[in-house]
Each structure stands twice: as C-alpha cells, then as structure tokens.
Design an enzyme around this catalytic site. Sequence first.
Site, PDB file in Angstrom:
ATOM      1  N   TYR A   1     -49.576  -2.227 -69.753  1.00 46.20           N
ATOM      2  CA  TYR A   1     -48.542  -1.718 -69.079  1.00 46.20           C
ATOM      3  C   TYR A   1     -47.451  -2.773 -68.409  1.00 46.20           C
ATOM      4  O   TYR A   1     -46.852  -2.320 -67.446  1.00 46.20           O
ATOM      5  CB  TYR A   1     -49.376  -0.894 -67.861  1.00 46.20           C
ATOM      6  CG  TYR A   1     -49.736   0.445 -68.244  1.00 46.20           C
ATOM      7  CD1 TYR A   1     -50.501   0.430 -69.240  1.00 46.20           C
ATOM      8  CD2 TYR A   1     -49.385   1.552 -67.542  1.00 46.20           C
ATOM      9  CE1 TYR A   1     -50.916   1.888 -69.554  1.00 46.20           C
ATOM     10  CE2 TYR A   1     -49.744   3.016 -67.876  1.00 46.20           C
ATOM     11  CZ  TYR A   1     -50.551   3.141 -68.980  1.00 46.20           C
ATOM     12  OH  TYR A   1     -51.131   4.176 -69.364  1.00 46.20           O
TER      13      TYR A   1
ATOM     14  N   LYS B   1     -62.756  -1.496 -75.507  1.00 48.34           N
ATOM     15  CA  LYS B   1     -62.636  -1.420 -77.146  1.00 48.34           C
ATOM     16  C   LYS B   1     -62.488  -2.662 -77.835  1.00 48.34           C
ATOM     17  O   LYS B   1     -61.806  -3.252 -78.542  1.00 48.34           O
ATOM     18  CB  LYS B   1     -61.228  -0.603 -77.407  1.00 48.34           C
ATOM     19  CG  LYS B   1     -60.996  -0.295 -78.987  1.00 48.34           C
ATOM     20  CD  LYS B   1     -61.686   0.974 -79.376  1.00 48.34           C
ATOM     21  CE  LYS B   1     -61.630   1.077 -80.835  1.00 48.34           C
ATOM     22  NZ  LYS B   1     -62.542   2.230 -81.391  1.00 48.34           N
TER      23      LYS B   1
ATOM     24  N   ASP C   1     -63.805   5.599 -77.520  1.00 47.76           N
ATOM     25  CA  ASP C   1     -63.771   6.605 -78.155  1.00 47.76           C
ATOM     26  C   ASP C   1     -65.013   7.491 -78.060  1.00 47.76           C
ATOM     27  O   ASP C   1     -65.072   8.643 -77.523  1.00 47.76           O
ATOM     28  CB  ASP C   1     -63.462   6.470 -79.686  1.00 47.76           C
ATOM     29  CG  ASP C   1     -63.791   5.087 -80.111  1.00 47.76           C
ATOM     30  OD1 ASP C   1     -64.584   4.183 -79.420  1.00 47.76           O
ATOM     31  OD2 ASP C   1     -63.746   4.887 -81.589  1.00 47.76           O
TER      32      ASP C   1
ATOM     33  N   ASP D   1     -55.752   5.289 -67.377  1.00 42.33           N
ATOM     34  CA  ASP D   1     -54.870   6.350 -67.272  1.00 42.33           C
ATOM     35  C   ASP D   1     -55.296   7.509 -67.846  1.00 42.33           C
ATOM     36  O   ASP D   1     -55.238   8.576 -67.546  1.00 42.33           O
ATOM     37  CB  ASP D   1     -53.483   5.757 -67.809  1.00 42.33           C
ATOM     38  CG  ASP D   1     -52.233   6.740 -67.530  1.00 42.33           C
ATOM     39  OD1 ASP D   1     -52.634   7.674 -66.680  1.00 42.33           O
ATOM     40  OD2 ASP D   1     -51.054   6.255 -67.910  1.00 42.33           O
TER      41      ASP D   1
HETATM   42 MG    MG Z   1     -51.390   9.065 -65.667  1.00 46.15          MG
END
Ligand code: MG
Length: 334
Positions: free
Chosen positions: A123, A171, A204, A228
């Site tokens: 981000y 991950k 996952d 998120d």
């Molecule tokens: Mg969001």
Amino acid sequence: MHDIVLIPGDGIGPEITESITTILDEAGANINWIKCTAGLAAQEELGDPLPDETLEAIDNYRIALKGPLTTPVGAGFRSVNVAMRKKFDLYSNIRPAKTLPHIQSRFDNVDLVMFRENTEGLYIGKEQWVKEDSHAESIAVVTRDASEKVIRAAFEYAKKKNRDKVTLVHKANILKFTCGLFMEVGEEVAKDYPDIEYEDIIVDNMAMQMVMRPEQFDVIVTTNLFGDILSDLASGLVGGLGLTGAANIGDDAAMFEAVHGSAPDIAGENKANPIAFLLSALMLLEHLDEHSLAERIRQAVYYTLEDKTVCTPDIGGQGSTTTFTEAVCKNLNR
Ligand code: MG
Ligand code: NAI
C-alpha cells in the site's frame, strides 16, 4: 469534554455520520466535534483531497472519527485513507468481527479480531510503468519495525482481553523476503507471550479456513493487503459490511472508521446501515475510557436489531438509516 475531529466522508458518509452524532448526542456523550473534510468532497470543494486544515486538526486533537472516503479506481488521486494512516503512523488497523444477536448469518459463533498492518506492504504506492500501458510493477515494503509494532499490538490486545490465540497470516512460501520477515518477527514476538497460543498460516488456506470454520480464530495479525481482503471476508461471516467497525491506532493518534467504503450504489437513499460506523464510534468511546457509555449504546443497538421493521435492508430490514437511528435513540433509555 472530548475534542474529536469528525470527517463525514463521501457517498453514504454524511448519512451515517448524521446517525452516529445523533445517537452519541442523545446518549449524552461529552464530545465536541471538530468538523473537517477529506476525500472526494474535499477534492471537489477545495481542489485537494487531503487539505492542510484537516491534517492540522488531526495533528492537534489526535483522535478522529472518519466516514468512508471515495478513492477513484485505476486513475486519479491516491487513497487519502492510506495517506492519513501513514502520516500519523497508525500502524494497527483493528477490525473485530463478532456474531450479533438477531442477525442472520452463516455462523452463530464468530468472535475474531483482525490486526492489519496499516502503513506499508503493497500500500505504499510505489508503482511504476516499466513500459507504458503494457508492463507495470509494484513494490511491497515490509520492515522489522512496523511488523513488530503491529504484531506486538496484537499480542498485547490478546493479553489484555484474555484471548487465547494469535494467528499470523502470510504468504512466506512465495514472498520469502517480505512475508518471510513478517513471519520471523511473529515467531520472535510470540516468545514474549508464552501463555498465548501462537500459530501461522498461509493466506490462501486461511481464506478457506475462515469460510469453513471461523470459530477456530481469535486474534489474527497480517500484512496490509491480506488484512484488507480478509477483514471484508470476516464482515461477510457476521452479516455484511454494514456491521463491522474498525480502529486505526498508533502511539500518538487514533482514527476510527468502518471497514466498509462509501457505498456509492446506495448513497443518498437513506438505506445505509449505520451500525458499522456506530461500532467504530464505540471503539472510540472505549479508547476514551468511556466504557459504560459504550456498553449502554451497544445494548440499545442489540435491542433494536430484534425489530426488523426499523432495520436497514442489508440486514433484512424494512426500515431506513433514519428509522434505525430513531429506534436506537429511543432504546437508549429502556
Ligand atoms: Mg477494505
Ligand atoms: P463498499 O464497502 O463501499 O461497498 C461494498 C458493498 O457493500 C456495496 O454493495 C455497498 O452498498 C455495501 N455496503 C457497504 N457499506 C454498507 C452499509 N453501511 N450499509 C449497507 N450496505 C453497505 O466497497 P466498494 O464499492 O468496493 O468501494 C466504494 C468506494 O469506497 C471506493 O471508492 C473505495 O475506494 C472506497 N473505500 C473506502 C474505504 C474507507 O474510507 N476506509 C474502505 C473501502 C472502500
């Protein structure tokens, strides 16, 4: 009297803000709202999605209640939410998802709290064209410092709230450096909390486990993008985005907002569910140590949920933002 910066936001923001300030006023919260603007509204009014006055107000008062802000998709200005979280180093984005009474959802026993790293990961906005229109790249940043802050915050929360387990989501099988570092820090921090169970899980598998057996999770900590996505998933487990609040917390400032966005598809229709934003406001009250006031409002919300004629359509109601707000106000004094 608490001075709190209030940013109504875009889309459904002004409607749910009206609802929340009405309920808090009715409940007798001693809050002096310092109204500011940001997002699309500020861009249109002042030509700047994040005006200096808004930043100065947050810098000055250190606590804000913020409605959702529209971020243009694909092109246009970068996310103001991301910029504010970074600017005030609000490193923990805390997103509880808990089964509510009288709400139909797929599970009846969800009670998890997600800690999303809030200042870095993918981000940071470091994207570039390698070749215009045909080859783009994006850089993810993970630092030991930011990872440790959010992971420690998750463990401290678990300790304070008597929760049993922290699950770190990553991950690291593919992203060996970035997620690998996040996981390594998790293992180190966990050693300081021998009474709290610790596990890590690949993202996952986590998505599948949350959908199959969400009751196995307690406190969850993860990087920005995974947090998120998984927090919207967690909202879905308890009845939707209209029901989950959130807090962005740093060492020197805090900003409270719902998990959901500006919901342009229903903006201006008096259909928005104000509960998510109200739960964020209750997290704010708890942050101010106004626990009994927060609890009184929470009980009024739970009571109101039983009457579907006043609830909003997203949770199977026949009412509106306004009817729900009025009913909560009435039920405060039951
Ligand atoms: Mg969001
Ligand atoms: P969204 O969360 O706004 O909406 C997703 C779906 O959930 C829509 O169908 C919407 O109607 C519904 N929904 C959301 N909140 C609701 C509520 N309180 N009551 C009833 N239904 C509700 O996500 P979307 O559509 O992907 O994003 C719209 C805009 O919001 C984008 O510009 C995005 O960047 C922004 N956004 C802002 C956030 C923030 O300010 N923290 C967070 C997420 C998105």
